[in-house]
Motif scaffolding. Sequence first.
Motif, PDB file in Angstrom:
ATOM      1  N   GLU A 283       0.838  -1.195   0.000  1.00 54.74           N
ATOM      2  CA  GLU A 283       0.000   0.000   0.000  1.00 54.74           C
ATOM      3  C   GLU A 283       0.878   1.251   0.000  1.00 54.74           C
ATOM      4  N   GLY A 284       1.999   1.178   0.708  1.00 58.26           N
ATOM      5  CA  GLY A 284       2.927   2.303   0.716  1.00 58.26           C
ATOM      6  C   GLY A 284       3.428   2.643  -0.672  1.00 58.26           C
ATOM      7  N   HIS A 285       3.763   1.629  -1.473  1.00 56.83           N
ATOM      8  CA  HIS A 285       4.251   1.890  -2.828  1.00 56.83           C
ATOM      9  C   HIS A 285       3.186   2.590  -3.673  1.00 56.83           C
ATOM     10  N   ILE A 286       1.934   2.249  -3.483  1.00 53.60           N
ATOM     11  CA  ILE A 286       0.863   2.927  -4.222  1.00 53.60           C
ATOM     12  C   ILE A 286       0.745   4.373  -3.763  1.00 53.60           C
ATOM     13  N   TRP A 287       0.791   4.572  -2.448  1.00 48.75           N
ATOM     14  CA  TRP A 287       0.609   5.921  -1.902  1.00 48.75           C
ATOM     15  C   TRP A 287       1.815   6.822  -2.116  1.00 48.75           C
ATOM     16  N   ALA A 288       2.946   6.285  -2.503  1.00 50.96           N
ATOM     17  CA  ALA A 288       4.097   7.132  -2.808  1.00 50.96           C
ATOM     18  C   ALA A 288       3.759   8.155  -3.887  1.00 50.96           C
ATOM     19  N   ASN A 289       2.821   7.787  -4.755  1.00 47.26           N
ATOM     20  CA  ASN A 289       2.390   8.725  -5.800  1.00 47.26           C
ATOM     21  C   ASN A 289       1.789   9.998  -5.230  1.00 47.26           C
TER      22      ASN A 289
ATOM     23  N   ALA B 283      -3.435   0.397 -10.279  1.00 45.03           N
ATOM     24  CA  ALA B 283      -2.031   0.509  -9.881  1.00 45.03           C
ATOM     25  C   ALA B 283      -1.245  -0.698 -10.367  1.00 45.03           C
ATOM     26  N   LEU B 284      -0.080  -0.437 -10.924  1.00 48.83           N
ATOM     27  CA  LEU B 284       0.886  -1.480 -11.253  1.00 48.83           C
ATOM     28  C   LEU B 284       1.990  -1.392 -10.216  1.00 48.83           C
TER      29      LEU B 284
ATOM     30  N   THR C 248       4.973  -8.311  -8.278  1.00 49.98           N
ATOM     31  CA  THR C 248       4.518  -7.754  -9.548  1.00 49.98           C
ATOM     32  C   THR C 248       3.020  -7.999  -9.594  1.00 49.98           C
ATOM     33  N   MET C 249       2.230  -6.935  -9.539  1.00 52.48           N
ATOM     34  CA  MET C 249       0.780  -7.109  -9.489  1.00 52.48           C
ATOM     35  C   MET C 249       0.052  -5.895 -10.050  1.00 52.48           C
ATOM     36  N   ILE C 250      -1.165  -6.160 -10.518  1.00 58.11           N
ATOM     37  CA  ILE C 250      -2.061  -5.097 -10.963  1.00 58.11           C
ATOM     38  C   ILE C 250      -3.209  -5.024  -9.961  1.00 58.11           C
ATOM     39  N   VAL C 251      -3.471  -3.817  -9.469  1.00 58.37           N
ATOM     40  CA  VAL C 251      -4.442  -3.615  -8.403  1.00 58.37           C
ATOM     41  C   VAL C 251      -5.479  -2.581  -8.821  1.00 58.37           C
ATOM     42  N   HIS C 252      -6.740  -2.888  -8.562  1.00 56.11           N
ATOM     43  CA  HIS C 252      -7.819  -1.927  -8.778  1.00 56.11           C
ATOM     44  C   HIS C 252      -8.134  -1.259  -7.444  1.00 56.11           C
ATOM     45  N   MET C 253      -8.084   0.068  -7.408  1.00 56.55           N
ATOM     46  CA  MET C 253      -8.436   0.823  -6.210  1.00 56.55           C
ATOM     47  C   MET C 253      -9.710   1.622  -6.504  1.00 56.55           C
ATOM     48  N   PRO C 254     -10.883   1.036  -6.270  1.00 52.02           N
ATOM     49  CA  PRO C 254     -12.134   1.731  -6.590  1.00 52.02           C
ATOM     50  C   PRO C 254     -12.436   2.890  -5.659  1.00 52.02           C
TER      51      PRO C 254
ATOM     52  N   GLU D 179      -4.986  -2.515 -20.302  1.00 46.21           N
ATOM     53  CA  GLU D 179      -6.210  -3.286 -20.492  1.00 46.21           C
ATOM     54  C   GLU D 179      -7.030  -3.330 -19.195  1.00 46.21           C
ATOM     55  N   ALA D 180      -6.363  -3.409 -18.057  1.00 45.28           N
ATOM     56  CA  ALA D 180      -7.082  -3.381 -16.771  1.00 45.28           C
ATOM     57  C   ALA D 180      -7.809  -2.052 -16.588  1.00 45.28           C
ATOM     58  N   ALA D 181      -7.146  -0.965 -16.948  1.00 41.98           N
ATOM     59  CA  ALA D 181      -7.783   0.350 -16.843  1.00 41.98           C
ATOM     60  C   ALA D 181      -8.988   0.440 -17.773  1.00 41.98           C
ATOM     61  N   ARG D 182      -8.851  -0.136 -18.976  1.00 45.02           N
ATOM     62  CA  ARG D 182      -9.966  -0.094 -19.935  1.00 45.02           C
ATOM     63  C   ARG D 182     -11.145  -0.907 -19.418  1.00 45.02           C
ATOM     64  N   GLN D 183     -10.891  -2.109 -18.956  1.00 46.16           N
ATOM     65  CA  GLN D 183     -11.973  -2.969 -18.506  1.00 46.16           C
ATOM     66  C   GLN D 183     -12.699  -2.406 -17.291  1.00 46.16           C
ATOM     67  N   HIS D 184     -11.977  -1.724 -16.418  1.00 49.39           N
ATOM     68  CA  HIS D 184     -12.588  -1.187 -15.207  1.00 49.39           C
ATOM     69  C   HIS D 184     -13.006   0.276 -15.359  1.00 49.39           C
ATOM     70  N   ARG D 185     -12.864   0.774 -16.583  1.00 50.35           N
ATOM     71  CA  ARG D 185     -13.293   2.149 -16.901  1.00 50.35           C
ATOM     72  C   ARG D 185     -12.680   3.166 -15.938  1.00 50.35           C
ATOM     73  N   VAL D 186     -11.390   3.028 -15.773  1.00 55.90           N
ATOM     74  CA  VAL D 186     -10.626   3.884 -14.879  1.00 55.90           C
ATOM     75  C   VAL D 186      -9.757   4.825 -15.703  1.00 55.90           C
ATOM     76  N   GLY D 187      -9.678   6.087 -15.294  1.00 56.79           N
ATOM     77  CA  GLY D 187      -8.923   7.067 -16.065  1.00 56.79           C
ATOM     78  C   GLY D 187      -7.524   7.346 -15.553  1.00 56.79           C
ATOM     79  N   THR D 188      -7.170   6.789 -14.396  1.00 55.12           N
ATOM     80  CA  THR D 188      -5.863   7.065 -13.794  1.00 55.12           C
ATOM     81  C   THR D 188      -5.105   5.767 -13.552  1.00 55.12           C
ATOM     82  N   VAL D 189      -3.842   5.753 -13.933  1.00 54.30           N
ATOM     83  CA  VAL D 189      -2.952   4.617 -13.693  1.00 54.30           C
ATOM     84  C   VAL D 189      -1.819   5.083 -12.787  1.00 54.30           C
ATOM     85  N   LEU D 190      -1.585   4.333 -11.707  1.00 56.36           N
ATOM     86  CA  LEU D 190      -0.520   4.628 -10.762  1.00 56.36           C
ATOM     87  C   LEU D 190       0.564   3.560 -10.866  1.00 56.36           C
ATOM     88  N   LEU D 191       1.809   3.966 -10.817  1.00 57.65           N
ATOM     89  CA  LEU D 191       2.923   3.022 -10.801  1.00 57.65           C
ATOM     90  C   LEU D 191       3.622   3.116  -9.458  1.00 57.65           C
ATOM     91  N   GLY D 192       4.015   1.967  -8.899  1.00 59.22           N
ATOM     92  CA  GLY D 192       4.708   1.973  -7.624  1.00 59.22           C
ATOM     93  C   GLY D 192       5.648   0.801  -7.486  1.00 59.22           C
TER      94      GLY D 192
END
Length: 336
Positions: A114-120, A133-134, A141-147, A256-269
């Motif tokens: 969670e810290g790596h995601i919040w570093a953004n 989030a990637l 190594t994981m792809i996470v949806h944060m609704p 593709e994860a962002a497209r399927q979940h109709r999300v406009g923001t991608v975070l890298l951590g």
Amino acid sequence: MITLGIETSCDETAVAVIEDGFTVRANLIAAQVHLHERFGGVVPEVAARAHVEALNPLMAEALEAAGLSGFGEIDGVAVTVGPGLVGALLVGMAAAKGVSLATGADLIGVNHLEGHIWANFLTHGPPEPPSIALVVSGGHTMIVHMPELFRYEVLGQTLDDAAGEAFDKVARLIGLGFPGGPALDEMSREGDPHAIAFPRSMERSGDFDFSMSGLKTAVLRYVKTERAAGRTIVLPDLAASFQEAIVDVQVSKTIEAARQHRVGTVLLGGGVVANTRLRERMERDGTALGLRVLFPPPELCTDNAAMIACVGAARLARGDRSSLDIGADPNLGLAS
């Protein structure tokens, strides 16, 4: 609110002080690379002992750098409780519990992922979910949806090695030493990413999982074949081609994860996000499709305590607290 952050999940002793959740007043790291490089990887016992030696002086230095007179000015203490090396985690947790007990500051255990995601959010401001989030590091190594805030849905992850581990192993194979990721990234800038057709593992698997073992085997076979035939291996081309094979899959699956979940923001951590090619490709390909792509500066990609303090401050603000008997969880998953 002043929050002290402590991070000792692996081989970086890190302490930070942040104000009101997002303003970094101090962010210090004592690296251990020189202790582990001769072994070609992190030795857990060596890491834990180094944390014991470094942590108290580093906390004192962080308080001074933040302009604080002592621990009495701390309102909350955030510490990594997992995942990580259990011995290393326990060192940071013991220090955090000591500060909390001595000062009355609230204690909060934080998930390292969670810290790596919040570093953004330390760079780009408070979170604005939903987002994808990637998270890519030496161990994950994981792809996470944060609704929404504090809610995480792991869509996919590596089935074997993490990306950072794969980078280090291939770097060691071609003589770049440890840690190999940064050295391989630098070498690849002089190479042709299309020179060698390495496989794109699980690129068309129809899910969001990853696999690195087949790619590593392909690199090993290529090196053995070329050496057996007496041909010269162009190392920059090998590095660039290997790196591109990893980046191709990570970028395509994240988008593709962002497209399927109709999300406009991608975070890298994560530490691998310091890789220049991954940042370049994700920003280029994501922006071309209308996505907002965010990533921390390199110093906040690798393990650091500012990201732990950031999560901790937010969780304390919503009323979360940890008891003094909280334990370390080396296999802690990312859950809501």
